[in-house]
Design an enzyme around this catalytic site. Structure first.
Site, PDB file in Angstrom:
ATOM      1  N   SER A 188       0.793  -1.224   0.000  1.00 20.73           N
ATOM      2  CA  SER A 188       0.000   0.000   0.000  1.00 20.73           C
ATOM      3  C   SER A 188       0.826   1.275   0.000  1.00 20.73           C
ATOM      4  CB  SER A 188      -0.956   0.001   1.189  1.00 20.73           C
ATOM      5  OG  SER A 188      -0.237  -0.114   2.399  1.00 20.73           O
ATOM      6  N   HIS A 216      -5.263  -3.216  -3.172  1.00 21.16           N
ATOM      7  CA  HIS A 216      -4.917  -2.221  -4.196  1.00 21.16           C
ATOM      8  C   HIS A 216      -4.827  -2.806  -5.602  1.00 21.16           C
ATOM      9  CE1 HIS A 216      -4.101   0.895  -1.213  1.00 21.16           C
ATOM     10  NE2 HIS A 216      -3.705  -0.118  -0.463  1.00 21.16           N
ATOM     11  N   LYS A 248     -11.388   1.152  -2.719  1.00 23.02           N
ATOM     12  CA  LYS A 248     -10.386   1.636  -3.665  1.00 23.02           C
ATOM     13  C   LYS A 248     -10.965   1.571  -5.078  1.00 23.02           C
ATOM     14  CE  LYS A 248      -7.161   0.752  -0.132  1.00 23.02           C
ATOM     15  NZ  LYS A 248      -7.982   0.334   0.997  1.00 23.02           N
TER      16      LYS A 248
HETATM   17  N1  PMP Z   1      -5.440  -3.710   3.243  1.00 20.00           N
HETATM   18  C1  PMP Z   1      -4.661  -2.833   2.598  1.00 20.00           C
HETATM   19  C2  PMP Z   1      -3.499  -3.370   1.813  1.00 20.00           C
HETATM   20  C3  PMP Z   1      -4.933  -1.469   2.639  1.00 20.00           C
HETATM   21  O1  PMP Z   1      -4.149  -0.603   2.002  1.00 20.00           O
HETATM   22  C4  PMP Z   1      -6.047  -1.020   3.399  1.00 20.00           C
HETATM   23  C5  PMP Z   1      -6.438   0.445   3.531  1.00 20.00           C
HETATM   24  N2  PMP Z   1      -5.927   1.338   2.730  1.00 20.00           N
HETATM   25  C6  PMP Z   1      -6.803  -1.959   4.068  1.00 20.00           C
HETATM   26  C7  PMP Z   1      -6.496  -3.292   3.977  1.00 20.00           C
HETATM   27  C8  PMP Z   1      -7.968  -1.535   4.913  1.00 20.00           C
HETATM   28  O2  PMP Z   1      -9.102  -1.468   4.120  1.00 20.00           O
HETATM   29  P1  PMP Z   1     -10.320  -0.568   4.579  1.00 20.00           P
HETATM   30  O3  PMP Z   1      -9.962   0.835   4.223  1.00 20.00           O
HETATM   31  O4  PMP Z   1     -11.480  -1.109   3.829  1.00 20.00           O
HETATM   32  O5  PMP Z   1     -10.448  -0.747   6.054  1.00 20.00           O
END
Ligand code: PMP
Length: 401
Positions: A188, A216, A248
């Site tokens: 991320s 992502h 996303k």
């Molecule tokens: N997994 C990854 C790799 C993320 O980047 C994120 C949040 N950006 C999440 C899980 C969490 O997802 P959520 O925003 O739906 O809580």
């Protein structure tokens, strides 16, 4: 000393330290508006830090689906999935997602964070080992730490270290214990992809289980946007646990976990963040169904995104700036210390570009960066404005050197 005084002192100390190390995070306030030209804290910006990679969050069909879903089922689900919160629309979304991912079954969670915590907790026992890539998302790491299993981190994409970790575990494990290898599909903050085929081989070799969080990648990468696991050609057998999120590429909110019947049956009973929480809004489930249909049909969104990523990378590298490798919508412009990252982010803000500086503790000390995210609905002009501003950044950094 009274408890409130001790607490107050503790909180003030932590905040002062954050400020002094240039690590204090501000909440930004975004006004109503469509698309990626947004009024943030009272000024108009082009947003280059949104995860709305395909531009679906404002799509009129998605918005209409949200309203339709709310009218048909209500805004809130009113109960947890196992009480009366699970609506027909949730079930339809699950079936469509399973078909999209080419996997047996899917279950929904309200957020990716909750999915990861719930799944890792439910799957592991005290004599298990959870192996994390060091750059895994916080929700995966927290899932490991909150579980009763032992959690260990191997250096980023370092297969040899992981192999040693698994080998050591093999020597002391019982026949009942299990190793769970957990990785982001696309990291991320770095934007690179996990070496999934190698991870699957290692997992097989050590009788471990591989879990991939493709928050992502899903929707953006791989054949028909089916994500990095599909891109690597890996089967459900090789990656028994696959997590995707809707916040996303889907442009909505929530998450899913997919796998075989047994896994989903088990998690439905034992994942505490599924059982003990209000089911995802049915209106959101309806909106997400529409997003899924759009991202399956509209291949141009992924093609456009890739075109922007390639143009961005070519020019930025030509300017002599340092980008981490990767063709995902997450592009990391490496700047070193936190103060430089903040200064460069300010410079871009002055040019009307919203880009967030990512600093410790989110990334290791000395690896502060701008996390630039591209979206299929950025225009050519938006990209050009970013590239022009980055040319100034390159000059600024050279002058300082
Ligand atoms: N997994 C990854 C790799 C993320 O980047 C994120 C949040 N950006 C999440 C899980 C969490 O997802 P959520 O925003 O739906 O809580």
């Amino acid at each position: 000393m009274p408890g409130v005084t001790i607490l107050g002192e503790r909180l003030r100390q932590s905040l002062t330290e954050r400020h002094s190390r240039h690590l204090y995070r501000q909440t930004l306030l975004r006004d109503p508006g469509c698309g990626l030209e947004q009024v943030i804290d009272g000024r108009l910006f082009v947003n280059f830090c949104s995860n709305d990679y395909l531009g679906l969050s404002h799509h009129p069909d998605v918005v209409a689906a949200l309203i339709r879903g709310a009218k048909e089922y209500g805004v809130g689900s009113g109960a947890s999935h196992l009480v009366t919160g699970h609506c027909r629309v949730h079930e339809q979304l699950c079936e469509e997602l399973a078909d999209f991912c080419g996997r047996d079954r899917v279950m929904l969670f309200s957020t990716g964070y909750m999915a990861n915590i719930g799944v890792i907790n439910a799957l592991t026992r005290p004599d298990d080992l959870v192996c994390h890539d060091a750059l895994n998302h916080a929700s995966l790491l927290d899932g490991g730490w909150l579980s009763r299993a032992e959690s260990k981190r191997y250096p980023h994409v370092d297969l040899e270290s992981l192999s040693n970790m698994l080998g050591n575990f093999d020597r002391r494990r019982t026949t009942e214990s299990m190793a769970l290898v957990v990785t982001d599909g696309v990291f991320s903050m770095d934007g690179d992809c996990a070496p999934l085929a190698d991870l699957a081989d290692l997992a097989l070799h050590h009788d471990a289980v591989l879990m991939v969080d493709d928050a992502h990648g899903i929707g953006c990468l791989g054949p028909q946007g089916r994500g990095v696991v599909a891109d690597a050609g890996l089967t459900q057998q090789q990656v028994p646990v696959l997590v995707g999120t809707f916040g996303k590429a889907f442009g909505t909110a929530g998450a899913f976990v997919s796998g075989d019947d047994l896994l989903i049956d088990y998690l439905t009973q034992f994942a505490r963040t599924y059982v003990f929480t209000t089911a995802m809004s049915p209106a959101l489930a309806e909106a997400t169904r529409t997003s899924l249909a759009l991202l399956r049909q509209e291949h141009w969104r992924r093609a456009r995104l890739q075109e922007l990523i390639e143009r961005f990378r070519t020019t930025t590298l030509m300017l002599g700036l340092k980008l981490l490798p990767g063709n995902s919508p997450v592009q990391a412009l490496m700047l070193g210390d936190a103060a430089t990252a903040q200064a460069v982010s300010q410079l871009l803000k002055q040019r009307g570009l919203q880009v967030s500086a990512i600093r410790p503790p989110t990334v290791p000390v000395g690896q502060s960066r701008l996390r630039i995210t591209l979206s299929a609905v950025h225009s050519d002009e938006h990209l050009q404005r970013l590239l022009d501003a980055l040319a100034e950044v390159a000059e600024y950094l050279q002058d300082r050197a």
